[in-house]
Structure formats: C-alpha cells, structure tokens
Design an enzyme around this catalytic site. Structure first.
Site, PDB file in Angstrom:
ATOM      1  N   ARG A  50       0.943  -1.186   0.058  1.00  0.00           N
ATOM      2  CA  ARG A  50      -0.013  -0.136  -0.007  1.00  0.00           C
ATOM      3  C   ARG A  50       0.765   1.254  -0.014  1.00  0.00           C
ATOM      4  O   ARG A  50       2.090   1.242   0.699  1.00  0.00           O
ATOM      5  CB  ARG A  50      -0.772   0.151   1.250  1.00  0.00           C
ATOM      6  CG  ARG A  50      -1.914  -0.981   1.060  1.00  0.00           C
ATOM      7  CD  ARG A  50      -2.762  -1.084   2.495  1.00  0.00           C
ATOM      8  NE  ARG A  50      -2.341  -1.396   3.560  1.00  0.00           N
ATOM      9  CZ  ARG A  50      -2.926  -1.631   4.648  1.00  0.00           C
ATOM     10  NH1 ARG A  50      -4.054  -1.243   4.887  1.00  0.00           N
ATOM     11  NH2 ARG A  50      -2.161  -2.304   5.755  1.00  0.00           N
ATOM     12  N   ASP A  52       0.525   5.545   0.915  1.00  0.00           N
ATOM     13  CA  ASP A  52      -0.368   6.431   1.491  1.00  0.00           C
ATOM     14  C   ASP A  52      -0.892   7.431   0.702  1.00  0.00           C
ATOM     15  O   ASP A  52      -0.267   7.690  -0.762  1.00  0.00           O
ATOM     16  CB  ASP A  52       0.508   7.018   2.700  1.00  0.00           C
ATOM     17  CG  ASP A  52      -0.588   7.367   3.872  1.00  0.00           C
ATOM     18  OD1 ASP A  52      -1.675   7.226   3.667  1.00  0.00           O
ATOM     19  OD2 ASP A  52       0.285   7.836   4.770  1.00  0.00           O
ATOM     20  N   ARG A 198       9.291   7.693   5.550  1.00  0.00           N
ATOM     21  CA  ARG A 198       9.323   9.300   5.603  1.00  0.00           C
ATOM     22  C   ARG A 198       9.631   9.554   6.938  1.00  0.00           C
ATOM     23  O   ARG A 198      10.258  10.737   7.337  1.00  0.00           O
ATOM     24  CB  ARG A 198       7.667   9.508   5.802  1.00  0.00           C
ATOM     25  CG  ARG A 198       7.249   9.265   4.124  1.00  0.00           C
ATOM     26  CD  ARG A 198       5.970   9.284   4.186  1.00  0.00           C
ATOM     27  NE  ARG A 198       5.026  10.305   4.558  1.00  0.00           N
ATOM     28  CZ  ARG A 198       3.760  10.517   5.102  1.00  0.00           C
ATOM     29  NH1 ARG A 198       2.914   9.356   4.706  1.00  0.00           N
ATOM     30  NH2 ARG A 198       3.139  11.384   5.687  1.00  0.00           N
TER      31      ARG A 198
END
Length: 265
Positions: A50, A52, A198
């Site tokens: 996945r 974001d 991140r």
C-alpha cells in the site's frame, strides 16, 4: 485461469492512497473500475504494497485473475485508454497461478525527493518536500550509514502501525544530490513499517539542518522510541520505484513472515 501481473505508474496527488477507502478515490478503485470495463466483469486486484495518500509510484506491482484471453498489449494499451491521466500501466505479463505480489517480493526501493532551493518551486510542490535552508548532504549521508542492516526500527514506525514486529532490513540508504537544488534519499529494504521511510527521512533532515549530530541517528535507532526521532516527512516526496522478485517466493524462517507486509511507508 490466467493470472496477469501489471507494473503501474501513478501520481498520487489526487488519491487517498492505493487501497480502496470510503473517504475518496483510490488507485486500486480506479484500476479495478478500468479492468471491469475492459474485461466485462468485476476483478479483484492485489498489490505489492500500500502507498499512502499523496504518495507516488513508478513501479507498483499488481496482479489479478481473469477468464478472458487477451494479448498482453491489450492490458496496457486498452487500460491506458480507460484510466485517468495520472495512472498508467507500463508493463504487463502473464505469471504463475501462485504468484503473489506481496509474498513473492524480495524487497522494494523507494526514493524520497527534497527540493532544497532557497525559494518555493511551483513545479515541485506535488513531488518534493520543499526545504529552503541549505542541507548538509554529506552529514546526512554519513548519518544514514547507522541505519543500514537488520534492526528493530520501532523508533521509525507510525504509532498506529499494525505490523507484528518492527525488525526490518535496510540494504541501501543513499543520499544523492546537492544543497541548494534537489536532494534524494534512496532506500531499499526487504519490507517497511508504516511511515518508516518518511520517518527515516525526517530524522536525517534534522541532521542536514544542523540541529542534530550524525551520531544522534544511531542513538535514536537504539532507543526504539518513536518520540526520539525526527518528524514524519510529508507524503508528496515519496515514490515507490521498484519491487524486486526472484523465480519464486523468498525463503522465510520462523519470525520473519511479517517482513513481507509493509504499510504505507
């Protein structure tokens, strides 16, 4: 029943992420809708991982099963005529019936892009994190070496991360570019925790701004405490570049099974 593997590229700016959600359009929903039109029947689509909201991809891998027999070129020419302009199929191939884009993955490479110009850049606002103060690129590259290898990355996982454990292996973490222009963080590993890439970038940028010494990164890693690390870098700078595969699923040992699952790096 043929199983088809697609490599897709997308600009994630307008989407809530890869996975279907109730609060907006997703990449998965757009692809599933286009496949349904092309094949004339609903299709279940699964991905290597996945991404974001706001995150981009040049090498996302998906697969699906279909009873229809189409030439492979139909999947990129036909689908690209049905998909919105910010999503495209770049490659298609038929794979083994047991192929699983997540469980067969041997790793992924992400690139995080920073615009380090002294003023804002209208062309980069959706693709880079804009940081105006000059960054110390060599210091960030040196600090990044502390993060290589297999470690408990609890200090770099989101508070709501659902992974069973935080042990991951980072095989590559390069800092490229020059202060005052574009800087990239290239991260390659077996799998990633939610917001891990991140959070790694946000922590290294603290070093790049001169707020923290290089050795601090090693201390953060050892702490296993998210509150000790830097801020989470914004999503628009992140790109899933490539998913790596071998001839079959990689060998797994007890306790390693969670490595194949990553969640919105």
């Amino acid at each position: 029943m043929p199983r088809v593997k697609l490599v897709i590229e997308y600009d994630g700016t307008r989407y809530v992420g890869w996975q279907v959600q109730l609060n907006g359009r997703s990449i998965q929903a757009e692809l599933r809708e286009a496949l349904g039109k092309l094949l004339g029947a609903p299709v279940d689509v699964v991905a290597a991982g996945r991404t974001d909201s706001g995150v981009h991809a040049t090498g996302q891998v998906v697969c699906f099963d279909t009873e229809r027999q189409f030439p492979l070129k139909a999947y990129f020419r036909g689908l690209n005529g049905l998909l919105p302009e910010d999503i495209a199929v770049v490659r298609a191939e038929e794979v083994a019936p047991e192929f699983d884009p997540r469980r067969w993955s041997r790793g992924k490479r992400y690139r995080y892009r920073v615009s380090n110009r002294p003023t804002r850049s209208p062309m980069r606002r959706h693709t880079h994190w804009e940081i105006y103060a000059p960054l110390q690129v060599e210091a960030m590259a040196s600090a990044a070496r502390h993060l290589l290898g297999r470690h408990d990355f609890s200090a770099f996982r989101a508070s709501d991360c659902q992974a069973a454990h935080a042990v991951r292996e980072v095989r590559r973490l390069d800092v490229e570019g020059a202060a005052g222009d574009a800087v990239s963080f290239v991260v390659e590993g077996t799998a990633f925790l939610k917001h891990m890439v991140r959070n790694l970038v946000g922590t290294l940028v603290e070093v790049g701004k001169g707020r923290r010494p290089e050795a601090w990164v090693e201390q953060v890693l050892a702490s296993r405490d998210r509150t000790q690390a830097g801020p989470t870098a914004p999503p628009q700078g992140l790109v899933l570049e490539e998913v790596f595969y071998g001839e079959g699923p990689p060998p797994r040992t007890a306790g390693d099974s969670a490595d194949v699952f990553d969640d919105e790096p």
